[in-house]
Design an enzyme around this catalytic site. Structure first.
Site, PDB file in Angstrom:
ATOM      1  N   HIS A  89      -7.523   8.603  17.590  1.00  0.00           N
ATOM      2  CA  HIS A  89      -7.022   9.131  16.316  1.00  0.00           C
ATOM      3  C   HIS A  89      -8.239   9.353  15.410  1.00  0.00           C
ATOM      4  CE1 HIS A  89      -4.817   9.834  12.669  1.00  0.00           C
ATOM      5  NE2 HIS A  89      -5.481   8.854  12.081  1.00  0.00           N
ATOM      6  N   ASN A 118     -13.093  -3.550   8.972  1.00  0.00           N
ATOM      7  CA  ASN A 118     -11.763  -3.858   9.498  1.00  0.00           C
ATOM      8  C   ASN A 118     -11.706  -4.798  10.702  1.00  0.00           C
ATOM      9  OD1 ASN A 118      -9.920  -2.505   7.735  1.00  0.00           O
ATOM     10  ND2 ASN A 118     -10.893  -0.617   8.392  1.00  0.00           N
ATOM     11  N   ARG A 154     -10.090   4.844   4.594  1.00  0.00           N
ATOM     12  CA  ARG A 154     -11.269   5.720   4.505  1.00  0.00           C
ATOM     13  C   ARG A 154     -11.224   6.511   3.200  1.00  0.00           C
ATOM     14  NH1 ARG A 154     -12.987  10.973   7.444  1.00  0.00           N
ATOM     15  NH2 ARG A 154     -10.812  11.187   8.015  1.00  0.00           N
ATOM     16  N   VAL A 193      -1.808   1.055  12.826  1.00  0.00           N
ATOM     17  CA  VAL A 193      -1.931   2.281  12.032  1.00  0.00           C
ATOM     18  C   VAL A 193      -3.272   2.292  11.280  1.00  0.00           C
ATOM     19  CG1 VAL A 193      -0.869   3.625  10.158  1.00  0.00           C
ATOM     20  CG2 VAL A 193       0.582   2.334  11.754  1.00  0.00           C
ATOM     21  N   GLY A 194      -3.657   1.123  10.770  1.00  0.00           N
ATOM     22  CA  GLY A 194      -4.889   1.022   9.979  1.00  0.00           C
ATOM     23  C   GLY A 194      -6.088   1.489  10.799  1.00  0.00           C
ATOM     24  N   ASP A 203      -0.721  12.916  14.560  1.00  0.00           N
ATOM     25  CA  ASP A 203      -1.488  14.056  15.087  1.00  0.00           C
ATOM     26  C   ASP A 203      -0.583  14.958  15.934  1.00  0.00           C
ATOM     27  OD1 ASP A 203      -4.088  12.796  14.193  1.00  0.00           O
ATOM     28  OD2 ASP A 203      -3.331  11.275  15.568  1.00  0.00           O
ATOM     29  N   ARG A 261       1.514  16.895  13.658  1.00  0.00           N
ATOM     30  CA  ARG A 261       0.687  17.933  13.017  1.00  0.00           C
ATOM     31  C   ARG A 261       0.498  19.118  13.969  1.00  0.00           C
ATOM     32  NH1 ARG A 261      -3.732  13.576  10.668  1.00  0.00           N
ATOM     33  NH2 ARG A 261      -2.750  13.285   8.630  1.00  0.00           N
ATOM     34  N   GLY A 269       0.826  -1.216   0.000  1.00  0.00           N
ATOM     35  CA  GLY A 269       0.000   0.000   0.000  1.00  0.00           C
ATOM     36  C   GLY A 269       0.855   1.259   0.000  1.00  0.00           C
ATOM     37  N   GLN A 270       0.155   2.395   0.014  1.00  0.00           N
ATOM     38  CA  GLN A 270       0.895   3.654  -0.161  1.00  0.00           C
ATOM     39  C   GLN A 270       1.698   4.070   1.077  1.00  0.00           C
ATOM     40  OE1 GLN A 270      -1.090   7.281  -0.595  1.00  0.00           O
ATOM     41  NE2 GLN A 270      -2.705   6.752   0.862  1.00  0.00           N
ATOM     42  N   ILE A 271       1.221   3.826   2.288  1.00  0.00           N
ATOM     43  CA  ILE A 271       2.045   4.178   3.465  1.00  0.00           C
ATOM     44  C   ILE A 271       3.326   3.345   3.454  1.00  0.00           C
ATOM     45  CG2 ILE A 271       2.233   4.069   5.995  1.00  0.00           C
ATOM     46  CD1 ILE A 271      -0.677   4.816   6.195  1.00  0.00           C
TER      47      ILE A 271
END
Ligand SMILES: NC(=O)c1ccc[n+]([C@@H]2O[C@H](COP(=O)([O-])OP(=O)(O)OC[C@H]3O[C@@H](n4cnc5c(N)ncnc54)[C@H](O)[C@@H]3O)[C@@H](O)[C@H]2O)c1
Ligand SMILES: O=C(O)C[C@H](O)C(=O)O
Length: 367
Positions: free
Chosen positions: A223, A141, A128, A165-166, A195, A198, A50-52
């Site tokens: 999260h 999930n 999502r 993480v998912g 977060d 961020r 996947g992308q991550i």
């Protein structure tokens, strides 16, 4: 032969009477260096195509997560129909010439992937999409994290450190923990470091300083958009001068309003802009989370980790709740004794209540 070479040969023969070649000295030195190396750690990454993961795997392989002297063996888990794409990722890892990357296991079998795992980074999940609520993700999930919890329980090392993480990360983590009763509960954590980062980024931007000058922001709770990004105990150090974030920003309306909602909604804003959820920053936060857990946090520095609630700050046990923590010797400790204002208490309880609802819904899904 020079005098020096002769002296080395004599010394060498005294040390290694069974050998008579200078090459043997070099060989023995190499063996000694090799025997000093730490044993490779086995790191599972799920959702590895996947992308991550595409941003994360090179960071693990190049030493950013465990340091420059720690070999790694990557265990990559994907669903079966994605295995051909995963083979492409494996080829790229092989072509990356990473000196610390000792081996790669790529599989769709959870019992193979989690075998003898030291670390498990559970990224693979249904992501999502724009317009979807996190609650919609629960049903998609829950089954994944039940199966992976069971596999961890069965084949991973009992000391395995788990990072979920998912999404919904906190509740998926609770499910994995629930289905892995033989692994210590405190080994299960979820990612709120993104977060946290961020929040630091927003404060730094507001003050026109570097993020390295911003310390001890806190993410409480889930999260999700109910998380509470809290600046009340944070501080900045600029030109050697330490000031509370409150005093430096001097705008409580912002810190209790737009600042909080910007951090809460950052994930959604990235999805709206990119049409995909955050990946580069998520991978970076995953590295920060595991590195600090394993190698420790700097003296006096708090980081945010979602960990099993233990009653601290009157948050009931039984959920995975983000707290300020410090880390030392491979263990995290929830920071105790911080003053909680009435404003903060309301936000901390609201995000707890969402977690309690998610837990109830997730357990119902699995009945
Ligand atoms: N906690 C955080 O801070 C944070 C930040 C960003 C994204 N996320 C979440 O991380 C997850 C992954 O995001 P992504 O952008 O990499 O998604 P992606 O769709 O690009 O990749 C997910 C991968 O997981 C795989 N997968 C699905 N089910 C699996 C299973 N049972 N076993 C192994 N692999 C499986 C898919 O085949 C896919 O390749 C999403 O749930 C996303 O919402 C969390
Ligand atoms: O909310 C999401 O699915 C995106 C992700 O968790 C993020 O915070 O970027």
């Amino acid at each position: 032969m020079t005098t020096t070479q002769k002296r080395i040969r004599v010394l060498h023969q005294q040390l290694y009477p069974e050998s008579n070649s200078l090459n043997q000295i070099q060989h023995n030195q190499t063996l000694a260096r090799m025997s000093n190396r730490k044993e490779a750690v086995r790191v599972v990454v799920t959702g590895a195509a996947g992308q991550i993961s595409y941003s994360l795997l090179p960071l693990i392989a190049n030493g950013a997560m465990f340091g420059p002297d720690q070999d790694v063996i990557l265990h990559l888990l994907e669903v079966e129909f994605v295995l051909p794409a995963l083979q492409g990722v494996v080829m790229e890892l092989e072509d990356g010439s990473y000196p610390l990357l000792k081996d790669i296991v790529a599989t769709s079998d959870a019992n193979v992937a989690f075998k003898d795992a030291d670390f498990a980074i559970l990224v693979g999940a249904f992501p999502r999409k724009d317009g979807m609520e996190r609650a919609d993700l629960l049903s998609k999930n829950a089954g994944i994290f039940k199966v992976q919890g069971q596999a961890l329980d069965k084949v991973a090392k009992k000391s395995v450190k788990v990072l979920v993480v998912g999404n919904p990360a906190n509740t998926n983590c609770l499910l994995a923990q629930h289905f892995a009763p033989s692994i210590p509960k405190e080994n299960f954590t979820a990612l709120t470091r993104l977060d946290h980062n961020r929040a630091k980024g927003q404060v730094a931007k507001k003050l026109g300083v570097s993020v390295r000058d911003v310390h001890n922001v806190i993410i409480w709770g889930n999260h999700s958009s109910t998380q509470y990004p809290d600046t009340t105990v944070g501080h900045v150090v600029v030109n050697g001068e330490k000031k509370s974030i409150r005093d430096a920003v001097n705008d409580n309306k912002y810190l209790e309003g737009d600042f909080i909602s910007t951090v809460q909604k950052r994930g959604a804003a990235i999805i709206a802009a990119r049409k995909f959820s955050s990946a580069m920053s998520a991978a970076n936060a995953i590295v920060d989370h595991i590195r600090d857990w394993v190698l420790g946090t700097p003296e006096g520095e708090y980081v945010s980790m979602a960990v099993p609630s233990d009653g601290s700050y009157d948050i009931p046990e039984g959920v995975i709740y983000s707290y300020p923590v410090t880390c030392k010797n491979g263990k995290y400790t929830i920071v105790q004794g911080l003053t909680v204002s009435e404003f903060s208490r309301g936000k901390m309880v609201a995000t707890y209540e969402e977690l309690a609802d998610e837990k109830k819904a997730a357990l119902e899904q699995l009945q």
